[in-house]
Design a protein around this motif. Structure first.
Motif, short mmCIF file in Angstrom:
data_model
loop_
_atom_site.label_atom_id
_atom_site.label_comp_id
_atom_site.label_asym_id
_atom_site.label_seq_id
_atom_site.Cartn_x
_atom_site.Cartn_y
_atom_site.Cartn_z
N ASP A 175 51.48 38.71 23.51
CA ASP A 175 51.47 38.25 24.90
C ASP A 175 50.41 37.20 25.21
O ASP A 175 49.71 37.29 26.22
CB ASP A 175 51.31 39.45 25.85
CG ASP A 175 50.08 40.30 25.51
OD1 ASP A 175 49.31 39.93 24.60
OD2 ASP A 175 49.90 41.34 26.17
N ASN A 176 50.29 36.18 24.35
CA ASN A 176 49.48 35.03 24.73
C ASN A 176 50.03 34.40 26.00
O ASN A 176 49.31 33.74 26.77
CB ASN A 176 49.44 33.99 23.61
CG ASN A 176 48.55 34.44 22.46
OD1 ASN A 176 47.68 35.29 22.63
ND2 ASN A 176 48.76 33.87 21.29
N GLU A 177 51.34 34.55 26.21
CA GLU A 177 52.00 34.25 27.47
C GLU A 177 52.75 35.52 27.89
O GLU A 177 53.09 36.35 27.04
CB GLU A 177 52.97 33.08 27.33
CG GLU A 177 52.31 31.80 26.84
CD GLU A 177 53.33 30.70 26.54
OE1 GLU A 177 54.48 30.79 27.05
OE2 GLU A 177 52.99 29.78 25.78
N VAL A 178 53.02 35.67 29.19
CA VAL A 178 53.60 36.94 29.63
C VAL A 178 54.97 36.80 30.29
O VAL A 178 55.46 37.75 30.89
CB VAL A 178 52.64 37.68 30.60
CG1 VAL A 178 51.39 38.13 29.87
CG2 VAL A 178 52.30 36.82 31.80
N ASP A 179 55.61 35.64 30.15
CA ASP A 179 56.98 35.56 30.65
C ASP A 179 57.90 36.29 29.69
O ASP A 179 57.61 36.45 28.50
CB ASP A 179 57.43 34.11 30.85
CG ASP A 179 57.49 33.35 29.53
OD1 ASP A 179 58.54 33.43 28.86
OD2 ASP A 179 56.49 32.72 29.15
N GLN A 180 59.03 36.77 30.18
CA GLN A 180 59.92 37.62 29.41
C GLN A 180 60.43 36.96 28.14
O GLN A 180 60.55 37.60 27.10
CB GLN A 180 61.11 38.05 30.29
CG GLN A 180 60.72 39.05 31.37
CD GLN A 180 60.18 40.35 30.78
OE1 GLN A 180 60.84 41.01 30.00
NE2 GLN A 180 58.96 40.71 31.15
N ASN A 181 60.73 35.67 28.21
CA ASN A 181 61.24 34.97 27.03
C ASN A 181 60.22 34.96 25.90
O ASN A 181 60.55 35.17 24.73
CB ASN A 181 61.65 33.54 27.38
CG ASN A 181 62.92 33.49 28.22
OD1 ASN A 181 63.72 34.42 28.21
ND2 ASN A 181 63.10 32.40 28.94
N GLY A 204 48.87 43.51 21.70
CA GLY A 204 49.13 43.12 23.08
C GLY A 204 47.97 43.53 23.97
O GLY A 204 46.93 43.97 23.48
N HIS A 205 48.17 43.38 25.26
CA HIS A 205 47.12 43.67 26.23
C HIS A 205 47.72 44.43 27.41
O HIS A 205 48.94 44.42 27.59
CB HIS A 205 46.47 42.36 26.69
CG HIS A 205 45.87 41.59 25.55
ND1 HIS A 205 46.63 40.75 24.74
CD2 HIS A 205 44.61 41.56 25.05
CE1 HIS A 205 45.85 40.23 23.80
NE2 HIS A 205 44.63 40.70 23.96
#
Length: 251
Positions: A175-181, A204-205
């Motif tokens: 999850d460096n980014e948290v959008d679903q894609n 993850g976080h």
């Protein structure tokens, strides 16, 4: 009778699900926020890395243990570009004795710790002498070490092997980014590595988006033949040829 027993044994083997690989998921950075406590309710054998001296560190460790989860110390270590890893940080200018004392105090501050991974540490994990002090301490307590691989030049696993500390590394940051894609892309990559190599570790976080995603997708792993295990199960005592899996982009 023997023929019947043999037939039953064959049917049992055929009915048993064939494992396509094992994954472990570690949720880092636990302890700063009250909402972190909800992470302990994730389904399955999820491992959690708790930051020492944070407001909810002890409460979370107690809750996680009650939920039969695995607890790690998320040990702050000196980074190359970030001078705020958090309280209790181990730095390169410390003596071996200071590093050991810092680590022992952090371990003692959190109940039910079974292993350690590094919080930040892109500088410290590259340095053999400080990591020797870390691994000596973990060896004395029979704890494992997971290298978060915040540096491609980390020597943590190599040093761990010298001291007989069970170890492994992170293969995917979820999850460096948290959008679903993005979450789906990283989760799929984790599964691909597990199917190819037999095992893989994702970090993850406790972001709401990450927790929601995992709550939905972890129960579906069994259908794909993927087994979710505690991260300790994917550690080894030494680095053998072919053991290390390829690492994705560092955090």
């Amino acid at each position: 009778m023997l023929r019947l027993l043999a037939t039953l044994a064959l049917l049992t083997c055929l009915a048993a699900p064939v494992s396509a690989g094992k994954i472990a998921i570690v949720i880092d950075d636990i302890g700063n926020h009250k909402n972190d406590l909800k992470a302990a309710l994730l389904p399955g054998n999820v491992s959690f890395a708790v930051l020492p001296y944070t407001p909810y560190a002890r409460a979370f460790a107690l809750r996680a243990h009650h939920q039969q989860k695995q607890v790690l110390l998320h040990m702050p270590m000196e980074a190359i570009e970030n001078d705020r890893p958090g309280p209790g940080v181990v730095t390169a200018d410390m003596s071996n004795a200071q590093i050991k004392l810092q680590l022992v105090n952090a371990l003692d501050s959190i109940p039910y710790v079974t292993g350690v991974n590094n919080h930040m540490g892109s500088k410290l994990t590259q340095l053999p002498m400080p990591m020797q002090a870390v691994m000596e301490t973990l060896a004395a307590r029979k704890l494992f070490f997971i290298d978060s691989r915040t540096s491609e030049f980390s020597v943590a696993e190599q040093i761990a092997g010298q001291f007989g500390v069970r170890t492994s590394r992170r293969h995917v940051f979820l999850d460096n980014e948290v959008d679903q894609n993005y979450l789906q892309q990283q989760f799929d990559q984790l599964l691909r590595l597990a199917k190819r190599d037999g095992q893989a570790i994702g970090i993850g976080h406790p972001y709401p988006e990450t927790l929601s995603f995992l709550k939905q997708h972890l129960p579906e792993l069994q259908k794909q033949g993927i087994e979710l295990v505690f991260v300790s199960e994917l550690t080894q005592a030494t680095n053998q040829n072919g053991y290390l899996l390829p690492v994705t982009s560092a955090k």
